[in-house]
Design an enzyme around this catalytic site. Sequence first.
Site, PDB file in Angstrom:
ATOM      1  N   GLY B 312      27.443   9.387  72.715  1.00 42.75           N
ATOM      2  CA  GLY B 312      26.034   9.506  72.352  1.00 42.75           C
ATOM      3  C   GLY B 312      25.311   8.185  72.573  1.00 42.75           C
ATOM      4  N   SER B 313      24.323   7.935  71.710  1.00 40.68           N
ATOM      5  CA  SER B 313      23.375   6.843  71.959  1.00 40.68           C
ATOM      6  C   SER B 313      23.980   5.440  71.903  1.00 40.68           C
ATOM      7  CB  SER B 313      22.225   6.934  70.975  1.00 40.68           C
ATOM      8  OG  SER B 313      21.601   8.183  71.124  1.00 40.68           O
ATOM      9  N   ILE B 314      25.159   5.261  71.343  1.00 39.32           N
ATOM     10  CA  ILE B 314      25.730   3.908  71.327  1.00 39.32           C
ATOM     11  C   ILE B 314      26.038   3.441  72.747  1.00 39.32           C
ATOM     12  CG2 ILE B 314      26.704   4.035  68.995  1.00 39.32           C
ATOM     13  CD1 ILE B 314      29.489   4.411  70.431  1.00 39.32           C
ATOM     14  N   TYR B 315      25.900   4.359  73.686  1.00 39.74           N
ATOM     15  CA  TYR B 315      26.136   4.038  75.094  1.00 39.74           C
ATOM     16  C   TYR B 315      24.904   3.378  75.713  1.00 39.74           C
ATOM     17  CZ  TYR B 315      28.432   5.031  79.595  1.00 39.74           C
ATOM     18  OH  TYR B 315      29.068   4.948  80.802  1.00 39.74           O
ATOM     19  N   LYS B 316      23.781   3.546  75.042  1.00 38.62           N
ATOM     20  CA  LYS B 316      22.509   3.090  75.628  1.00 38.62           C
ATOM     21  C   LYS B 316      22.446   1.584  75.908  1.00 38.62           C
ATOM     22  CE  LYS B 316      19.796   7.037  74.067  1.00 38.62           C
ATOM     23  NZ  LYS B 316      19.079   7.597  72.907  1.00 38.62           N
TER      24      LYS B 316
END
Lengths: 375, 598
Positions: B312-316
């Site tokens: 999810g967003s921790i990849y951003k």
Amino acid sequence: MKNVALEKLKNIDILVFGITLFLLIFSVFNIYSASYHEFSNLYIKQIVFVVFSFFVILTTTFLFDYRWLSSVSFYLYGLGIVLLILVKFIGSTVLGAKRWINLGFFQLQPSEVMKSIMIIFSANYISSSKLPISFKDFLKLMLFSVIPFTLIYTQPDLGSGIMLVLPVLVMVFLAGFKLRYIISFMLVFILLSPIVWNHLKDYQKNRILAILNPEADPKGTAYHIIQSKIAIGSGMLTGKGYLQGSQSKYYFLPEQHTDFIFATIGEEWGFVVSFLLLSLYLILSLRIFLIGKTLKDMFGKFICYGVASLIVFQSFVNIAMNLAIAPVVGVPLPFLSYGGTALIMFSFLIGLVLNISYINSKQSFQLYPENIGDY
Amino acid sequence: MKFSRFYFLITLLFLIYFILVGRLFYLQIVKGEYYSEISNRNYIKVFQSNPPRGKIYDRNGVLLAYDIPTFDLIAFPYIVRENYKIEELRLLLKNVFGVELDEKTQEIIRKNLLPKITVKKNLTQKDVENFYNYSYMLKGFYLEVVPKRVYTPEANYLPHIIGYVGYPTKEDVEKNPDITLNTLVGKSGIEKIYDNLLRGKAGQKAVLVDAFGRQKKILWEKDPEKGNDIYLSIDIRLQKIVYETFKSSGHKSGAVVIVDPDSYQILAALSYPTYDLQKFYEGLKQEEWQALTQDKYTPLIDKVFTGRYPPGSIYKPLVSIAALEEGVITPETRILSGSEFSIGKYRYRNWNKAGCGYINVAQALEMSCDTFYYQVGLKLGVDNIFKYTKLFGIGEKLNPDIEKKVAIVPNREWKRKVLKQPWFHGDTVNLSIGQGYLSITPFDATKIVVPIANGGKVLKPQILKGYYDNKRQMFVHIKPEVIRKIKIKIWNLEAVRYGMYLVVYGPQGTAKALKSVPVKNAGKTGTAQVYTYLTRQKKHGKWELRDHAWFISFAPYDNPKLAGVVFVEHGESGGGVAAPLMANILKRAYSEGVLSIK
């Protein structure tokens, strides 16, 4: 006096005397090796027996005339039977077998005495019969053999029993007993063997079966056979060295100073000495057979045949047992196994042979007819 | 020629003679080597003495595992059966040691089926005394020292990491000449990874024995070499805080990792729920074992290193760095990011229906703006995203000893091979926000934050701080190992860091819970969809279908000393669940002085 002694020694059969002397001395070394780790002083006793045996050989050879035995052989036979019966009553029991009479300083083993007596008795019996031996005489001799055999067999000591009868059979064979009788006896024996088998004790059956397949019960009956094979095999060409035998030193090999002394020798001395030892037994008995063959005196001749066959068969059976190709029956190795009576009796028999050869070389016999046939 | 009985007999004798000579030759010359070897085995017995296994400490010397000797009563069946009747033996063992001889053991003794058997395990003090008091009548028995591993209660905060020991299999022993069937060897975790350090070397004693097994003489003796004590990089105080915080949060399953970004030493690693390590090592009852294996929260699985989940967003932050470095955007570039993004007939929504407006990358991180990344990601392309993912070390075993599984990172090739389909733009869109085919382990998540925290260094992760080398009599420190440096321009890196700062402190930040931490810090939340939007709507509420909650962070902001990951399996909301958990951990760690404020 000195000259006379020297003269006498010159006439002694050097091969028989030399081999016997070597075996007697060799026995002390090996019994030391096979027993010192148990803190036992058996080798001291053996030294005493060996020294005594040496005197027995010398006295029998020189201060004696074997022909006298011919006149007392029947009484000797009687004495032997009495001793065997005596064992039944006052014998000391070791490991479930009653084989010895305790004389305080010495454990007399009458079965060993009887082996010697049986040879003398049979030689006398055959030499006073008409040769070739008749069926009737044969049967009588067999009857005389069966009595001591039964007494020894029930001690129980099957090995000594067989060794008592075997020389008698060889003597009878050489006395020209008809071949067709021999063949019929063999047939009867083969037919009877299942019945004999059924009468054997379980442990005896197991010993025979163990030869066929020793690995089947390695910790039971076949233990001796396997350990003996390992001891001898691991000796390889030149052995592990004197006193270096691990199988014998660490109790893996049982009865190593008596029936299994050959395994100790095989382990420590290797193939070279074992082979030599085996050959010595053959040479010794061949020499005695040949002494007998040249004799014209039938009594002396058959004593030699008896003694030679006793030595060779007893040593071969013992070695075959050590090599795991014969069942384990209690047969000691002549001269080398520990045991006073056997040692003295064998020495007596050697002395007797030397005496026979000595007396017969001294005088040419005119007492017997020339043409005595191939006996 | 006339048949001569005499020469017939002589021939017979020669025949027997040759048979005997042949047999003698066969045994001593042909099979000599064979019997010689048996003879050696017959009288030389080699006994192994197992050395104490090295202790396991945490980084500050708190004991986690050690071992103690226990005694087993052993019998040699081939000696015992010569000396006792079974009935005698039964009575003897019952009266002296209180052992009931079972049927199987009796049969082994009777038939001599094994070279040795264990009659009683784990003797009491009294049993050992009895053994010596009655030794004169115990023929064929001896005591065997069996080391037993003890795990301290502290070890229960990280049973997956510590692992456990056991006895090797026959194949193991054949492969490794240093071990015997009685040597304790590591079966999992640290015990297995550092088995070579911990195990030491068995001593050997070759003894001359007789046929009764009695010792006659020691031929040669080699002292055992004690195993080395090792010091983990784990700070057990921090581990305890992590454990207790996770437990008190009421969430059932998840993982937490805290590392030092300058050395990549692991300071804490929790896979939740845990289990009782000592009980597990000593053997569980059937029902206990079933309870553990059938638990839907999978306590036996090490989620830190083996669980794979969509990030999810921790990849951003990673996608941001890729976009900045590849020149797709600059820190100042503003992009209109609405409530949804379409390619052809497909529409991709923003998690927040309000949309984000004209925003730069830092704000996009602050708001976790999906539509911003859809656009940036599409421009960047799957190949570039893949390239940076690989550069960061995600999907790569940076330390193969401790990383059992790593991320599955999809690209064109992967999709063609595995799914037999071409790569679509939609796949790139999904990948840009850490969804789609991407799945990473919680430990992989630290690989996003560590280079951001330390300025672009990809290091080898370490779980060992050092060990005491018994041979050299010195402490060996494990030095950090730089695997590669990712070249990130400083202004690009600062933009991303600032974005992560805003996640905590910005007006629209998604992890405001971290504001209460006494040091300035930064992070990124993530809420990873487990199922597609529609299925989720239908089955909402069921634990297995809820979203995963993530939070990655580093602190202090100016000079990062720690980088952390919180993962709550089906925790539903990164900002609402994972971030507060991290906040609580950090607050307690700083207030108790486990982490220093400076």
